[in-house]
Design an enzyme around this catalytic site. Structure first.
Site, mmCIF file in Angstrom:
data_model
loop_
_atom_site.group_PDB
_atom_site.id
_atom_site.type_symbol
_atom_site.label_atom_id
_atom_site.label_comp_id
_atom_site.label_asym_id
_atom_site.label_seq_id
_atom_site.Cartn_x
_atom_site.Cartn_y
_atom_site.Cartn_z
ATOM 1 N N GLU A 191 -3.063 0.217 -3.875
ATOM 2 C CA GLU A 191 -2.615 -0.998 -3.203
ATOM 3 C C GLU A 191 -2.881 -2.245 -4.034
ATOM 4 O OE1 GLU A 191 -5.283 -2.168 0.355
ATOM 5 O OE2 GLU A 191 -5.567 -0.019 0.107
ATOM 6 N N ASP A 214 0.857 -1.190 0.000
ATOM 7 C CA ASP A 214 0.000 0.000 0.000
ATOM 8 C C ASP A 214 0.893 1.241 0.000
ATOM 9 O OD1 ASP A 214 -2.816 1.224 0.534
ATOM 10 O OD2 ASP A 214 -1.561 2.131 2.070
HETATM 11 N N1 DCP Z 1 -8.794 8.819 -0.501
HETATM 12 C C1 DCP Z 1 -9.772 9.805 -0.550
HETATM 13 N N2 DCP Z 1 -10.678 9.942 0.465
HETATM 14 C C2 DCP Z 1 -10.642 9.105 1.537
HETATM 15 C C3 DCP Z 1 -9.661 8.082 1.592
HETATM 16 C C4 DCP Z 1 -8.743 7.983 0.551
HETATM 17 O O1 DCP Z 1 -9.816 10.567 -1.525
HETATM 18 N N3 DCP Z 1 -11.526 9.244 2.530
HETATM 19 C C5 DCP Z 1 -7.800 8.736 -1.609
HETATM 20 C C6 DCP Z 1 -6.596 9.575 -1.276
HETATM 21 C C7 DCP Z 1 -5.562 8.587 -0.823
HETATM 22 C C8 DCP Z 1 -5.909 7.357 -1.636
HETATM 23 O O2 DCP Z 1 -7.324 7.405 -1.799
HETATM 24 O O3 DCP Z 1 -4.242 9.052 -1.059
HETATM 25 C C9 DCP Z 1 -5.485 6.067 -0.980
HETATM 26 O O4 DCP Z 1 -6.177 5.894 0.242
HETATM 27 P P1 DCP Z 1 -5.510 5.244 1.525
HETATM 28 O O5 DCP Z 1 -6.614 4.859 2.434
HETATM 29 O O6 DCP Z 1 -4.531 4.189 1.157
HETATM 30 O O7 DCP Z 1 -4.771 6.458 2.243
HETATM 31 P P2 DCP Z 1 -3.388 7.168 1.931
HETATM 32 O O8 DCP Z 1 -2.580 6.439 0.916
HETATM 33 O O9 DCP Z 1 -3.634 8.597 1.645
HETATM 34 O O10 DCP Z 1 -2.673 7.112 3.351
HETATM 35 P P3 DCP Z 1 -1.954 5.879 4.104
HETATM 36 O O11 DCP Z 1 -0.525 6.280 4.223
HETATM 37 O O12 DCP Z 1 -2.637 5.836 5.436
HETATM 38 O O13 DCP Z 1 -2.163 4.660 3.287
HETATM 39 CA CA CA Z 2 -2.219 4.172 1.063
HETATM 40 CA CA CA Z 3 -4.896 2.128 0.145
#
Ligand code: DCP
Ligand code: CA
Ligand code: CA
Length: 364
Positions: free
Chosen positions: A105, A4
């Site tokens: 991921e 991820d």
């Molecule tokens: N995303 C979004 N709104 C949300 C959750 C996620 O737009 N409520 C989008 C932005 C993130 C992407 O999807 O960058 C991937 O989601 P992840 O849950 O994997 O979160 P991140 O990659 O941002 O953070 P982490 O480091 O916790 O994986």
């Molecule tokens: Ca992520």
């Molecule tokens: Ca993710």
């Protein structure tokens, strides 16, 4: 394993503008109604330290970052999709079978590749992290486990740049102390219901009477929760839908732009791809090369054929054409080279074309 990407949209923004790396970065979905109306998509870990969270209203994030030199950016899905494709191209080459879930991921079944050896899996995961960092300047978190469920929970348990290995004999001691909402499928409502039954940890869920559980949640969900709490899951890693491609990528013995040197490598990769698709009796209609230059930029060039073919000589010929074209457009040496074929159809069958997961006609 589950790979991820960390704070994906915000990290993608950091790669195209490294100057923002040491500031809080907040990626926003602006609704357009008023200047700050909309929600936070994601943010980097520095912004998270100030309390910024995905889904939070933008004005609230601004409040949390008041008097801080923070960067607010609008989402740019095309850019993230492009990076996502490049990452998946790399990840796919490490897996026996591969399943992308969402934009950032993927599950990689590496059972055969590692001969079920968790130490080999650990080394492979380190290679993957190095590769993704060197090629695209991105960090990711990886979880390794005996099944998808454990791999996913493992990947979530340490971020960013995390790395968590859960061996079969360690599954229960890893799972049992965790709060129930770490289990896939336990949302806010389910969590409240479980808590009202006195279940707070995964261990407590595992110990709870299975029949009572199904009487509360129904047969399907109840038995899922019971098995999942015990760490049991046998869902295979499989690319969803009809979309598929096969690719192989390799680091060259030395940085080079020598055509015949590179071709000896691509021929080898074509042989490997050929044997993989021959087993499944697939014809392909799209051929691509993936070239990583010494500046670590990932380039893709592809060609779509008039008709599907299973001819390896055609594959090699198209790779040669694409390589010649690519070399004529760059001055740089190549560091890594890959080949991908896609747009499969089943040989001698109804010839229903399968659409590739990766757009075949695009090149940069
Ligand atoms: N995303 C979004 N709104 C949300 C959750 C996620 O737009 N409520 C989008 C932005 C993130 C992407 O999807 O960058 C991937 O989601 P992840 O849950 O994997 O979160 P991140 O990659 O941002 O953070 P982490 O480091 O916790 O994986
Ligand atoms: Ca992520
Ligand atoms: Ca993710």
């Amino acid at each position: 394993m589950l790979v991820d990407l960390d704070y994906f949209f915000a990290q993608a923004e950091e790669t195209r503008n490294p100057a923002i790396r040491d500031k809080p970065v907040v990626v926003c979905v602006y609704s357009g109604r008023s200047e700050d109306s909309g929600a936070v998509s994601t943010s980097n870990y520095l912004a998270r330290k100030y309390g910024v969270r995905s889904g939070m209203p933008i004005f609230m994030a601004k409040k949390k970052l008041e008097n801080v030199d923070a960067v607010f950016l609008p989402v740019d899905h095309d850019f993230y999709d492009e990076i996502s494709r490049k990452v998946m191209d790399i990840l796919r080459t490490y897996a026996d079978s591969f399943e992308q879930v969402g934009v950032d991921e993927a599950f990689l079944d590496v059972t055969q590749k590692t001969e079920r050896d968790f130490e080999k899996a650990r080394k492979l995961a380190e290679e993957i992290k190095d590769d993704v960092r060197a090629s695209l300047n991105l960090t990711c978190s990886i979880g390794i486990g005996p099944n998808k469920l454990i791999a996913k929970i493992a990947a979530d348990s340490q971020k960013p740049d995390g790395f968590t290995v859960v061996k079969p004999e360690g599954v229960q001691s890893f799972l049992f102390p965790l709060p129930i909402d770490r289990l896939i499928g336990v949302g806010v409502k389910t969590k409240e219901k479980m808590q009202s039954l006195g279940i707070n940890t995964i261990g407590e869920l595992a110990a709870y009477d299975a029949r009572k559980l199904t009487s509360v949640f129904g047969k399907r969900l109840g038995s899922y929760f019971h098995n999942a709490a015990l760490g049991l899951d046998d869902e295979p890693v499989a690319e969803k839908g009809e979309a598929e491609s096969v690719s192989r990528i390799s680091t060259l013995k030395q940085d080079t732009r020598d055509m015949s040197f590179i071709l000896s490598k691509t021929d080898q990769l074509c042989d490997e791809i050929y044997s993989a698709i021959q087993k499944q009796q697939l014809s392909f209609k799209a051929v691509a090369i993936i070239a990583i230059t010494t500046d670590m930029i990932v380039h893709a060039k592809s060609k779509t054929l008039e008709n599907p073919t299973s001819d390896m000589e055609i594959m090699k010929q198209v790779v040669k054409e694409l390589l010649a074209k690519f070399l004529s457009e760059t001055q740089l040496d190549l560091r890594r080279i890959g080949v991908r074929v896609a747009n499969f159809s089943k040989e001698q069958s109804t010839q229903k074309p399968l659409t590739s997961f990766i757009e075949p006609a695009k090149s940069d």
